[in-house]
Design an enzyme around this catalytic site. Sequence first.
Site, mmCIF file in Angstrom:
data_model
loop_
_atom_site.group_PDB
_atom_site.id
_atom_site.type_symbol
_atom_site.label_atom_id
_atom_site.label_comp_id
_atom_site.label_asym_id
_atom_site.label_seq_id
_atom_site.Cartn_x
_atom_site.Cartn_y
_atom_site.Cartn_z
ATOM 1 N N ALA A 13 1.161 -1.131 -0.100
ATOM 2 C CA ALA A 13 -0.161 0.245 -0.097
ATOM 3 C C ALA A 13 0.718 1.168 0.176
ATOM 4 O O ALA A 13 0.517 2.463 -0.525
ATOM 5 C CB ALA A 13 -1.014 -0.101 1.007
ATOM 6 N N ARG A 18 10.133 7.727 -2.695
ATOM 7 C CA ARG A 18 11.237 7.790 -2.994
ATOM 8 C C ARG A 18 11.344 6.945 -4.416
ATOM 9 O O ARG A 18 13.012 7.052 -5.152
ATOM 10 C CB ARG A 18 12.738 6.395 -2.710
ATOM 11 C CG ARG A 18 12.816 6.984 -0.799
ATOM 12 C CD ARG A 18 13.392 6.818 0.238
ATOM 13 N NE ARG A 18 12.222 5.230 1.111
ATOM 14 C CZ ARG A 18 12.641 4.242 1.689
ATOM 15 N NH1 ARG A 18 13.574 3.935 2.338
ATOM 16 N NH2 ARG A 18 11.466 3.206 1.366
#
Length: 500
Positions: A13, A18
Site C-alpha cells: 500500500a 523514493r
Amino acid sequence: MPQPDVTVIVLAAGAGTRMRSATPKVMHPIAGRPLVWHALAAAAGITPTHLVAVLGHGREQVTGFLATATDLPPVISGVQEQQLGTGHAAACGLDALRARIGTVSGTVIVTSGDTPLLRAETLELLARTHADAGNAVTVLTATVADPTGYGRIVREADGTVSRIVEHRDADDEQRAIREINSSVYAFDAAVLVDTLPRVGTSNSQGEQYLTDVLALARADGHRVGAVIADDAMETEGVNDRAQLAALARVLNDRIVRRHQLAGVTILDPVSTWIDADVTIGADSVLEPGVQLKAGTSIGRDCRIGPDTTLSGCTLGDDVAITRSHCIDARVGDGADVGPFAYLRPQTVLHHGAHVGAHVEIKKSTIGPGAKVPHLTYLGDAEVGAGSNIGAGVITANYDGVHKFPTVIGEHVFVGTNSTLVAPVTLADGSYVAAGSTVTQDVAAGDLAVARGRQHHSRGWVLRRRADSRYADAARRAGAGNGAEQPAGQPDGADDKDSPA
Ligand code: UD1
Ligand code: MG
C-alpha cells in the site's frame, strides 16, 4: 509443502515516495511484471490457503492489474486508505481476510510487495522453520555488507532475537549490526491478532511498525526466532530506481541461468534480457543484445539475434531472427526474419516463410515458403504459399481514413517496386510487372503491367547538353556517329522532353 493453514499477506500500500513516480511503487516492472506480481507469485508458490494483498496508494492501478493477471491465484484485496505504517497495513490485511472468512487461524506469513527476488522455496523454509521451532514469530533476516536503511535485528546475549530497530531509530551500536530485517515474517495468527492493536507510534516516523510485534510477542512470553537467508539478495527491497535496476539485473541473471541450465545457449548473459514468463526450447541460441519481453515463447533450435527484441511473440522450431524488432507476431517453423525487419502485431509467418532486410509487416499473413526478401511494407495483407514479393513492394492499405486488405494468392510473383493499392486481389499464379501501380484485381495466370511505357528521345543529350561531360561520354560511346542504335523505340526527337 505448505502448512495446512497458511495465509500470505503481501503489503503493497505504500506510496514509494523514493521512486519519485506517478506510478505506485509496486507497479514498477522488473522482468516484464510489476514488483507486486513477483511478490504474489512467490507467495502463490507455497499454495497458501488465502492470499491477501494490502493496497492503498494507486490501488486502482494495482487492482486493474490483478484483474488481468491470469497467472496468479485469486487475491483478496485489503485496503489501507492512509499509509500509517507496516503494522497498520498488516492489520488492514487481517481485516479484509476476517471480512471474507471470519476468524483467522494457523500461520500468517507477511511479505512486502517491493521484495521481488524472494523465492517460494525461501518462504517454504521460513514456514517450516516456524512450525518446527514452535515459534510465535519467525523473521527472515539476512547479513549484508551495507545495512543502511534497513531495520536491524537486535539479538540477546544468548542469540535469541529480541527486537527490530529501524535504521532511523537506531543508535550507533545498533547501526553497526549487519543482520537486517527482510520484512518477511511468519506469525502465529492468534499472536499477530493479539499484538497488532498494541503497536504504538513512538518512532521517528510516527508510524505503526510491524517490526514492533516481535518485541511485544517476546514480552508476552512467546518464542521469537529468525531464519537467515542464504542469499541476502532475496531479501532486498526496491525503494528507489537505482535499486530497481540493481534487482532487475540480479533477477535477469537468475532467469538467464534457468534457461541455460534448461538447454538454451546464451552467448552474452550481460546483454541478454529475458522477462519472467518467457519460454525457450532446448538448443535455441540467443546471440548478444537480445531482449525477450513478456508473452514471448520460442521453440527449439531457434537462433535469435544479435540485437533483436521480441515482445509477445510466438516462434515455432528452427526459426532464425536477426537484428529485428517484433511485436505480437507469430513465426512458424523454419521461418527466417531479418536483418532489420519490423514485425508488428497480428503478423503471422507460416512455416518456411522468409522475411528479409528492411521489411515492415503489420496485420498480415505470409504463407508457407513465401518470400518477402527486401525493402517492403505489407499491411492488412494475405500472401499465399510460395509467393514472391519483390524488393520495394508496398501495399497502399490506407486512404487516410480507412484500411483495406490486399489478398495475394499462392505462387504469385510481384515484381520489384510495385505499389498494390488496396483493396486489391492478385489471384493464384499471377504476375505483376516491376514498377507497377496495381489498382485492379489480377486474374489467375495473368500478367499485370501498370506503368508508363518507356520512350527515347534519340540524341537528346548531344543536342541539349552539347558541351557537357554527359555528351562527351555519349560521343565516346559512339553516339551521334550514326552507328549507334541501342535498344528502345526512338519516338522521334522530342527536344522539349526534359528530365528536370
Ligand atoms: C521495512 C521494514 C524494515 C525492513 C525493510 C526491508 C518496517 C517498519 N520496516 O522498511 O525493518 O528492513 O522493510 O525491506 O516495517 N507498506 C504499506 N503500508 C504502509 C507502509 C508500508 O503497505 O503504511 C508496504 C509498502 O508498500 C512496502 C512494504 O510495506 O511494500 C515495506 O514498506 P517500506 O516503506 O518499503 O518499508 P522500509 O522502509 O523499506
Ligand atoms: Mg522497502
